[in-house]
Write an enzyme that holds these catalytic residues in place. Structure first.
Site, mmCIF file in Angstrom:
data_model
loop_
_atom_site.group_PDB
_atom_site.id
_atom_site.type_symbol
_atom_site.label_atom_id
_atom_site.label_comp_id
_atom_site.label_asym_id
_atom_site.label_seq_id
_atom_site.Cartn_x
_atom_site.Cartn_y
_atom_site.Cartn_z
ATOM 1 N N GLY A 10 0.818 -1.216 0.000
ATOM 2 C CA GLY A 10 0.000 0.000 0.000
ATOM 3 C C GLY A 10 0.850 1.263 0.000
ATOM 4 O O GLY A 10 2.055 1.228 0.285
ATOM 5 N N GLN A 11 0.234 2.391 -0.306
ATOM 6 C CA GLN A 11 1.015 3.634 -0.414
ATOM 7 C C GLN A 11 1.597 4.061 0.933
ATOM 8 O O GLN A 11 2.728 4.548 0.998
ATOM 9 C CB GLN A 11 0.204 4.764 -1.047
ATOM 10 C CG GLN A 11 -1.045 5.154 -0.321
ATOM 11 C CD GLN A 11 -1.644 6.451 -0.866
ATOM 12 O OE1 GLN A 11 -0.953 7.276 -1.449
ATOM 13 N NE2 GLN A 11 -2.929 6.634 -0.673
ATOM 14 N N ASP A 35 -2.825 -12.845 5.100
ATOM 15 C CA ASP A 35 -4.079 -12.372 4.508
ATOM 16 C C ASP A 35 -5.013 -12.014 5.661
ATOM 17 O O ASP A 35 -5.403 -12.888 6.445
ATOM 18 C CB ASP A 35 -4.689 -13.462 3.619
ATOM 19 C CG ASP A 35 -5.943 -12.962 2.904
ATOM 20 O OD1 ASP A 35 -6.547 -11.966 3.363
ATOM 21 O OD2 ASP A 35 -6.314 -13.572 1.893
ATOM 22 N N ALA A 59 -5.778 -2.225 4.706
ATOM 23 C CA ALA A 59 -7.205 -1.902 4.813
ATOM 24 C C ALA A 59 -7.868 -2.196 3.477
ATOM 25 O O ALA A 59 -7.194 -2.250 2.438
ATOM 26 C CB ALA A 59 -7.400 -0.416 5.146
ATOM 27 N N ASP A 101 -10.846 9.968 7.859
ATOM 28 C CA ASP A 101 -11.784 11.082 8.017
ATOM 29 C C ASP A 101 -13.201 10.693 7.570
ATOM 30 O O ASP A 101 -14.160 11.380 7.903
ATOM 31 C CB ASP A 101 -11.306 12.297 7.198
ATOM 32 C CG ASP A 101 -11.062 11.983 5.725
ATOM 33 O OD1 ASP A 101 -10.843 10.802 5.389
ATOM 34 O OD2 ASP A 101 -11.099 12.916 4.896
ATOM 35 N N TYR A 124 -17.600 1.961 3.494
ATOM 36 C CA TYR A 124 -16.171 2.006 3.856
ATOM 37 C C TYR A 124 -15.988 2.695 5.212
ATOM 38 O O TYR A 124 -15.361 2.150 6.124
ATOM 39 C CB TYR A 124 -15.387 2.737 2.754
ATOM 40 C CG TYR A 124 -13.999 3.174 3.157
ATOM 41 C CD1 TYR A 124 -12.955 2.260 3.285
ATOM 42 C CD2 TYR A 124 -13.719 4.523 3.403
ATOM 43 C CE1 TYR A 124 -11.674 2.683 3.655
ATOM 44 C CE2 TYR A 124 -12.445 4.950 3.768
ATOM 45 C CZ TYR A 124 -11.431 4.027 3.893
ATOM 46 O OH TYR A 124 -10.169 4.441 4.264
ATOM 47 N N LYS A 128 -14.689 1.127 8.812
ATOM 48 C CA LYS A 128 -13.519 1.667 9.512
ATOM 49 C C LYS A 128 -13.895 2.083 10.933
ATOM 50 O O LYS A 128 -13.147 1.866 11.883
ATOM 51 C CB LYS A 128 -12.930 2.847 8.737
ATOM 52 C CG LYS A 128 -12.298 2.496 7.398
ATOM 53 C CD LYS A 128 -11.014 1.686 7.482
ATOM 54 C CE LYS A 128 -9.852 2.476 7.990
ATOM 55 N NZ LYS A 128 -8.579 1.688 7.915
HETATM 56 N N1 NAP Z 1 -6.009 6.619 0.716
HETATM 57 C C1 NAP Z 1 -6.623 7.568 1.424
HETATM 58 O O1 NAP Z 1 -6.981 8.642 0.907
HETATM 59 C C2 NAP Z 1 -6.874 7.369 2.888
HETATM 60 C C3 NAP Z 1 -7.528 8.374 3.571
HETATM 61 C C4 NAP Z 1 -7.764 8.221 4.926
HETATM 62 C C5 NAP Z 1 -7.326 7.078 5.567
HETATM 63 N N2 NAP Z 1 -6.704 6.095 4.878
HETATM 64 C C6 NAP Z 1 -6.287 4.901 5.627
HETATM 65 O O2 NAP Z 1 -4.867 4.844 5.589
HETATM 66 C C7 NAP Z 1 -4.436 3.474 5.632
HETATM 67 C C8 NAP Z 1 -3.467 3.214 4.512
HETATM 68 O O3 NAP Z 1 -4.148 3.445 3.286
HETATM 69 P P1 NAP Z 1 -3.421 3.381 1.878
HETATM 70 O O4 NAP Z 1 -3.899 4.557 1.115
HETATM 71 O O5 NAP Z 1 -1.960 3.117 2.046
HETATM 72 O O6 NAP Z 1 -4.137 2.104 1.284
HETATM 73 P P2 NAP Z 1 -3.766 1.234 0.005
HETATM 74 O O7 NAP Z 1 -2.704 1.904 -0.806
HETATM 75 O O8 NAP Z 1 -5.062 0.883 -0.642
HETATM 76 O O9 NAP Z 1 -3.135 -0.051 0.658
HETATM 77 C C9 NAP Z 1 -3.909 -0.944 1.394
HETATM 78 C C10 NAP Z 1 -3.067 -2.158 1.695
HETATM 79 O O10 NAP Z 1 -3.894 -3.088 2.388
HETATM 80 C C11 NAP Z 1 -3.643 -4.364 1.837
HETATM 81 N N3 NAP Z 1 -4.754 -5.285 2.019
HETATM 82 C C12 NAP Z 1 -6.042 -5.153 1.626
HETATM 83 N N4 NAP Z 1 -6.738 -6.266 1.953
HETATM 84 C C13 NAP Z 1 -5.855 -7.104 2.555
HETATM 85 C C14 NAP Z 1 -5.950 -8.403 3.097
HETATM 86 N N5 NAP Z 1 -7.093 -9.098 3.077
HETATM 87 N N6 NAP Z 1 -4.844 -8.958 3.644
HETATM 88 C C15 NAP Z 1 -3.665 -8.293 3.660
HETATM 89 N N7 NAP Z 1 -3.503 -7.062 3.144
HETATM 90 C C16 NAP Z 1 -4.590 -6.476 2.603
HETATM 91 C C17 NAP Z 1 -3.414 -4.107 0.367
HETATM 92 O O11 NAP Z 1 -2.803 -5.227 -0.210
HETATM 93 P P3 NAP Z 1 -3.033 -5.613 -1.760
HETATM 94 O O12 NAP Z 1 -2.194 -4.627 -2.528
HETATM 95 O O13 NAP Z 1 -2.573 -7.003 -1.837
HETATM 96 O O14 NAP Z 1 -4.506 -5.447 -2.013
HETATM 97 C C18 NAP Z 1 -2.525 -2.877 0.443
HETATM 98 O O15 NAP Z 1 -1.200 -3.255 0.688
HETATM 99 C C19 NAP Z 1 -5.720 2.646 5.592
HETATM 100 O O16 NAP Z 1 -6.076 2.292 6.896
HETATM 101 C C20 NAP Z 1 -6.756 3.597 5.030
HETATM 102 O O17 NAP Z 1 -8.057 3.267 5.471
HETATM 103 C C21 NAP Z 1 -6.445 6.219 3.553
#
Ligand code: NAP
Length: 289
Positions: A10-11, A35, A59, A101, A124, A128
């Site tokens: 993830g990012q 997983d 997530a 948020d 979603y 959360k």
């Molecule tokens: N992106 C936003 O704008 C945003 C805003 C507010 C909060 N957040 C929160 O910030 C956190 C990080 O978000 P992010 O943007 O880095 O998310 P992301 O880029 O979508 O990465 C999510 C990660 O979770 C992994 N994942 C999903 N399902 C899984 C499973 N069943 N088992 C193991 N790994 C799994 C994904 O793996 P795969 O690549 O294999 O699917 C990916 O590595 C999260 O908690 C998110 O809710 C994000």
């Protein structure tokens, strides 16, 4: 400290990888190692590693798809988080979990504090929020950091998507009546590394400073992208209202977060989102060179 980061691809996890301090022994686990939907495996695998701290950067984040894949979103964002909390409580390791948020309904017009009432508008956000509540019940010492509008040089996010479309010369229509704060994944990662080394428990907010609409954010990506040489020519960016850009999930119209508590306790000097964007674009340019 032995630190385990879940959600390797993830990012956020990629930013954590880039910024990790040398003093910790850190492992990053992707879906192949763990997983989060296989609840029965979580305890055994984590106990084998014996971490001092776990950062849950995994997530289910597909906000619109979650409207029709509620079970999957609930499993990863709530059930797995509850299990993590139970193990952390039992094995006494520190747990840092990231939330969003989107737990808020956006009806306020001043920055949301961690104590403000939640009211998610979509599946979603609901999963959360349920994850947060289950986690704190299972492990009251856990640390939850809510963030918003996360983007970075690695992964698929608003900044990389907009740049891709701008590079193709596609004119854009971007929502101008949803307001929040773009947050650099590098800055969130830096805050998390600070929290790893402290006794930080409870629910906190973290975003970069300032306020923007998605339209403002897109315009800034274009102007900074042009001045940094990532874009050759501008496209037209038209502001549109949410009702003209219908998505499966409703989103809060206002989700600015009040991050002061965490900034104070972790000695973080807030950075304006436009300056943070500059940093992420410089990082992206370096990756591309
Ligand atoms: N992106 C936003 O704008 C945003 C805003 C507010 C909060 N957040 C929160 O910030 C956190 C990080 O978000 P992010 O943007 O880095 O998310 P992301 O880029 O979508 O990465 C999510 C990660 O979770 C992994 N994942 C999903 N399902 C899984 C499973 N069943 N088992 C193991 N790994 C799994 C994904 O793996 P795969 O690549 O294999 O699917 C990916 O590595 C999260 O908690 C998110 O809710 C994000």
């Amino acid at each position: 400290m032995r630190v385990l980061v879940i959600g390797e691809s993830g990012q956020l996890a990629r930013a954590l990888q880039r910024t990790m301090p040398a003093e910790h022994e850190v492992k990053f686990w992707g879906r192949a190692q763990l997983d989060m939907q296989c609840l029965a495996e979580i305890s055994g695998k984590i106990s084998n590693y014996q971490p001092d701290c776990v950062v849950n950067a995994s997530a289910y984040t597909a906000v619109d798809k979650a409207e029709t894949e509620g079970d999957q979103a609930y499993a990863v964002n709530c059930e797995a988080v509850k299990v993590l909390g139970e193990i952390a409580e039992q094995a006494n390791f520190k747990l840092i979990h990231i939330s969003t948020d989107f737990v808020f309904d956006g009806a306020k017009s001043r920055p949301y504090t961690p104590a403000d009432e939640c009211g998610p508008l979509g599946v979603y956000g609901e999963t959360k929020l349920q994850g947060e509540l289950s986690l704190l019940k299972a492990c009251p010492a856990a640390c939850i950091i809510r963030t918003g509008w996360l983007y970075g040089r690695a992964g698929k996010n608003f900044m990389t998507t907009m740049l891709g479309l701008m590079q193709q010369g596609t004119d854009l229509r971007v929502v101008c009546d949803q307001v929040g704060t773009p947050t650099s994944a590098s800055h969130l990662a830096a805050i998390i590394w600070k929290a790893v080394g402290r006794h930080q428990s409870g629910t906190f907010h973290f975003s970069d400073a300032g306020v923007a609409s998605w339209y403002d954010f897109a315009c800034a990506i274009q102007s900074q992208g042009l001045s940094q040489g990532l874009l050759k020519s501008p496209v037209k960016i038209q502001p549109v209202f949410s009702e003209e850009y219908v998505t499966a999930a409703r989103r809060p119209s206002y989700s600015v977060l009040d991050s002061r508590e965490l900034e104070r306790s972790l000695d973080w000097k807030p950075v304006h989102w436009q300056q943070a964007l500059d940093g992420e674009l410089i990082g992206l340019r370096e990756i591309k060179q």
